[in-house]
Design a protein around this motif. Structure first.
Motif, PDB file in Angstrom:
ATOM      1  N   PHE A 150       0.820  -1.210   0.000  1.00  0.00           N
ATOM      2  CA  PHE A 150       0.000   0.000   0.000  1.00  0.00           C
ATOM      3  C   PHE A 150       0.856   1.263   0.000  1.00  0.00           C
ATOM      4  CE2 PHE A 150      -3.112  -3.084   1.505  1.00  0.00           C
ATOM      5  CZ  PHE A 150      -4.270  -2.678   0.861  1.00  0.00           C
ATOM      6  N   GLY A 151       2.091   1.169  -0.456  1.00  0.00           N
ATOM      7  CA  GLY A 151       2.930   2.346  -0.576  1.00  0.00           C
ATOM      8  C   GLY A 151       2.408   3.298  -1.650  1.00  0.00           C
ATOM      9  N   ARG A 152       2.650   4.586  -1.461  1.00  0.00           N
ATOM     10  CA  ARG A 152       2.103   5.578  -2.399  1.00  0.00           C
ATOM     11  C   ARG A 152       2.846   5.575  -3.731  1.00  0.00           C
ATOM     12  NH1 ARG A 152      -0.763  10.213  -3.049  1.00  0.00           N
ATOM     13  NH2 ARG A 152       0.154  11.775  -4.441  1.00  0.00           N
ATOM     14  N   GLU A 153       4.158   5.537  -3.706  1.00  0.00           N
ATOM     15  CA  GLU A 153       4.937   5.694  -4.934  1.00  0.00           C
ATOM     16  C   GLU A 153       5.142   4.379  -5.665  1.00  0.00           C
ATOM     17  OE1 GLU A 153       5.543   8.555  -6.095  1.00  0.00           O
ATOM     18  OE2 GLU A 153       4.897   9.680  -4.322  1.00  0.00           O
ATOM     19  N   PHE A 154       5.514   3.335  -4.938  1.00  0.00           N
ATOM     20  CA  PHE A 154       5.887   2.071  -5.588  1.00  0.00           C
ATOM     21  C   PHE A 154       5.042   0.894  -5.112  1.00  0.00           C
ATOM     22  CE2 PHE A 154       9.670   4.785  -5.187  1.00  0.00           C
ATOM     23  CZ  PHE A 154       9.953   4.998  -6.523  1.00  0.00           C
ATOM     24  N   GLY A 155       3.899   1.167  -4.510  1.00  0.00           N
ATOM     25  CA  GLY A 155       3.047   0.088  -4.028  1.00  0.00           C
ATOM     26  C   GLY A 155       2.301  -0.607  -5.152  1.00  0.00           C
ATOM     27  N   MET A 156       2.111  -1.912  -5.005  1.00  0.00           N
ATOM     28  CA  MET A 156       1.428  -2.679  -6.039  1.00  0.00           C
ATOM     29  C   MET A 156      -0.048  -2.299  -6.142  1.00  0.00           C
ATOM     30  SD  MET A 156       1.099  -6.825  -6.445  1.00  0.00           S
ATOM     31  CE  MET A 156       2.873  -6.990  -6.694  1.00  0.00           C
ATOM     32  N   VAL A 157      -0.670  -1.937  -5.020  1.00  0.00           N
ATOM     33  CA  VAL A 157      -2.091  -1.583  -5.053  1.00  0.00           C
ATOM     34  C   VAL A 157      -2.307  -0.343  -5.906  1.00  0.00           C
ATOM     35  CG1 VAL A 157      -4.073  -0.914  -3.656  1.00  0.00           C
ATOM     36  CG2 VAL A 157      -2.491  -2.656  -2.805  1.00  0.00           C
ATOM     37  N   ASN A 158      -1.488   0.684  -5.710  1.00  0.00           N
ATOM     38  CA  ASN A 158      -1.614   1.886  -6.537  1.00  0.00           C
ATOM     39  C   ASN A 158      -1.273   1.611  -7.993  1.00  0.00           C
ATOM     40  OD1 ASN A 158      -2.577   3.692  -4.644  1.00  0.00           O
ATOM     41  ND2 ASN A 158      -0.552   4.421  -4.031  1.00  0.00           N
ATOM     42  N   TRP A 159      -0.349   0.686  -8.230  1.00  0.00           N
ATOM     43  CA  TRP A 159      -0.012   0.314  -9.611  1.00  0.00           C
ATOM     44  C   TRP A 159      -1.210  -0.327 -10.304  1.00  0.00           C
ATOM     45  CZ3 TRP A 159       0.608  -4.723 -11.763  1.00  0.00           C
ATOM     46  CH2 TRP A 159       1.108  -4.726 -13.073  1.00  0.00           C
ATOM     47  N   LEU A 160      -1.927  -1.192  -9.568  1.00  0.00           N
ATOM     48  CA  LEU A 160      -3.121  -1.823 -10.135  1.00  0.00           C
ATOM     49  C   LEU A 160      -4.234  -0.789 -10.348  1.00  0.00           C
ATOM     50  CD1 LEU A 160      -3.216  -5.120  -8.042  1.00  0.00           C
ATOM     51  CD2 LEU A 160      -2.516  -4.855 -10.424  1.00  0.00           C
ATOM     52  N   LEU A 161      -4.360   0.139  -9.424  1.00  0.00           N
ATOM     53  CA  LEU A 161      -5.370   1.188  -9.593  1.00  0.00           C
ATOM     54  C   LEU A 161      -5.049   2.082 -10.794  1.00  0.00           C
ATOM     55  CD1 LEU A 161      -5.996   2.263  -5.886  1.00  0.00           C
ATOM     56  CD2 LEU A 161      -7.452   0.840  -7.330  1.00  0.00           C
ATOM     57  N   ASP A 162      -3.772   2.308 -11.028  1.00  0.00           N
ATOM     58  CA  ASP A 162      -3.373   3.128 -12.165  1.00  0.00           C
ATOM     59  C   ASP A 162      -3.731   2.456 -13.482  1.00  0.00           C
ATOM     60  OD1 ASP A 162      -1.813   5.494 -13.237  1.00  0.00           O
ATOM     61  OD2 ASP A 162      -0.634   3.839 -14.080  1.00  0.00           O
ATOM     62  N   LEU A 163      -3.732   1.124 -13.503  1.00  0.00           N
ATOM     63  CA  LEU A 163      -4.081   0.408 -14.734  1.00  0.00           C
ATOM     64  C   LEU A 163      -5.526   0.640 -15.131  1.00  0.00           C
ATOM     65  CD1 LEU A 163      -2.296  -3.036 -14.162  1.00  0.00           C
ATOM     66  CD2 LEU A 163      -1.521  -1.104 -15.546  1.00  0.00           C
ATOM     67  N   VAL A 164      -6.388   0.918 -14.149  1.00  0.00           N
ATOM     68  CA  VAL A 164      -7.800   1.151 -14.464  1.00  0.00           C
ATOM     69  C   VAL A 164      -8.147   2.636 -14.421  1.00  0.00           C
ATOM     70  CG1 VAL A 164      -8.504  -1.123 -13.677  1.00  0.00           C
ATOM     71  CG2 VAL A 164      -8.421   0.754 -12.048  1.00  0.00           C
ATOM     72  N   GLY A 165      -7.111   3.495 -14.366  1.00  0.00           N
ATOM     73  CA  GLY A 165      -7.326   4.923 -14.450  1.00  0.00           C
ATOM     74  C   GLY A 165      -7.630   5.622 -13.143  1.00  0.00           C
TER      75      GLY A 165
END
Length: 328
Positions: A150-165
């Protein structure tokens, strides 16, 4: 024809006094043995449970900084100051918020998982053992891994959220986002353990009930809601009580989820500081106000006792309702 007689001498009868004494010892054994067998638990509870609880109440009525000064009796001043402390109520709201977000999804997921494991699966023993892996994993390791996810810059959760915009979320600085992240961690760790408790209760349900329901044309969903769920009610309430006690005492997960100079605050603005964290902050570093921290501990105890009482009343009401329904 010869008759062989037993050459052994007859066993002499016990004296009347000895018979009475043996009978008395036998009655004492039947009467007192159960108490002796359970006495070690109550002895240990008195030493490590009841005495610390009473001592904490005594300390909460004093001003004591743990740095060498003698405790000073202040009465209910600690409780009065605590009830007017905005940081304390902030911690109460955080505790209840994380508890609500973690307990209900956890129980529903555990019930669904137990229902799956109760079916005829291949290698079902392996699957049942696998659900315990999160529970036997170190809490510190789990908290560190979820902190990275759940890290802001390099967290996997934010990376997955970025894939869906979806824009990146600051999980550790946003109050409600940190509640969700910590609740996810708690759910992942305890869902499998609760699922095994539900599974054990499901295994005790007679299979004849399901066979009769199948003959009557009931499907899996109908069987679950008409047979499984009603018979699991006591177990569901038990798991709910245990989850409630654990959820209100949450400490390790939110403490390790945040990194920084003072993680005991649960973030820069106390985004996820629970009551136990607030108690630790006041009783130990950095304030060392043991009396104030003990007051927090006692209010937490009262909160847990109140929730447990509500659960007991619910259990009694459900039990009485079941007996009335049986008579009808």
């Amino acid at each position: 024809m010869s008759v062989q007689l037993d050459a052994r001498p007859p066993t002499p009868a016990a004296p009347p006094g000895r018979t009475t004494r043996l009978h008395r010892l036998s009655r004492m054994d039947l009467r007192w043995s159960p108490y002796l067998l359970i006495a070690p638990f109550f002895l240990l509870f008195a030493i490590f449970g009841a005495y610390p609880l009473g001592y904490t109440l005594w300390v909460s009525l004093h001003d004591w900084d743990l740095l060498g000064s003698d405790p000073t009796f202040v009465g209910a001043d600690n409780y009065t100051a605590l009830l007017a402390d905005s940081d304390f109520w902030h911690a109460v709201v955080n505790t209840l918020g994380i508890f609500v977000l973690s307990t209900l999804p956890q129980l529903l997921a555990a019930l669904w998982l137990a229902n799956l494991l109760n079916r005829q699966l291949r290698a079902r023993t392996g699957w049942r053992m696998a659900v315990l892996v999160p529970n036997v994993t170190s809490t510190a390791a789990v908290a560190i891994v979820f902190g990275v996810l759940f890290g802001r810059e390099f967290g996997m959760v934010n990376w997955l959220l970025d894939l869906v915009g979806v824009d990146a979320i600051d999980w550790k600085s946003n109050r409600y986002a940190s509640w969700f992240a910590i609740s996810t961690m708690v759910d992942w760790r305890w869902t499998g353990y609760n699922a095994l408790i539900f599974l054990a209760a499901m295994q005790a349900i007679p299979r004849d009930l399901y066979e009769s329901a199948a003959i009557d044309g009931a499907g899996r969903i109908r069987q679950f809601w008409s047979i499984t769920a009603p018979l699991l009610t006591p177990t569901i309430i038990f798991v709910a009580i245990i989850s409630t006690i654990g959820g209100l005492q949450l400490f390790t997960e939110p403490r390790l989820f945040h990194s920084g100079p003072n993680p005991i605050r649960g973030g820069p603005l106390r985004e996820s500081q629970t009551m136990t964290m607030y108690m630790f902050e006041n009783a130990f570093a950095p304030y060392y106000n043991f009396g104030y921290g003990s007051a927090v501990a006692w209010l937490l105890f009262v909160l847990i006792a109140a929730v447990a009482t509500v659960n007991v009343l619910v259990i009694r009401r459900l039990g009485n309702g079941g007996r009335k329904g049986g008579r009808g």
